[in-house]
Motif scaffolding. Structure first.
Motif: not given
Length: 123
Positions: A39-46, A85-101
């Motif tokens: 997620q980068s400022p002003g944008k939805a999490r991707e 890497l590209k400038p547009e890759d700039t963002a906060m990166y998050y790891c996430a987990m679920t037991f089934w997806c």
């Protein structure tokens, strides 16, 4: 209690590489679905990349051929190797987990999140 701790972010110039890590604890690491989001400022999490316990992988189109998601079940760790890497890759990166997806890049499928690690790519 599930815990996810990201590391490996930083600042790089365009064309450079970084490897993000996500150390998981509090559950059986191999029985899950895990993903990287950003997620980068002003944008939805991707959704960037996702992998399930059977090894099925998904990438968002903008990172295909540049990023690689992997997991080491022996170390309870998820990785994201980011190349070209590209400038547009700039963002906060998050790891996430679920037991089934079903949709590995859908944030609504995930119910455990790390605190994030910042990636900044300069031109």
């Amino acid at each position: 209690q599930v815990q996810l701790v990201e590391s490996g972010g930083g600042s790089v110039q365009a064309g450079g590489s970084l490897r993000l890590s996500c150390a998981a604890s509090g559950y059986t690491f191999s029985n899950d679905c895990m993903g990287w989001f950003r997620q980068s400022p002003g944008k939805a999490r991707e959704g960037v990349a996702g992998i399930n316990s059977d090894g099925y992988i998904s990438y968002t189109d903008s990172v295909k051929g540049r990023f690689t998601i992997s997991r080491d079940n022996a170390l309870d760790t998820l990785y994201l190797q980011m190349n070209s890497l590209k400038p547009e890759d700039t963002a906060m990166y998050y790891c996430a987990m679920t037991f089934w997806c079903l949709q590995r890049l859908d944030e609504n499928e995930y119910n455990h999140w790390g605190q994030g690690t910042q990636v900044t790519v300069s031109s």
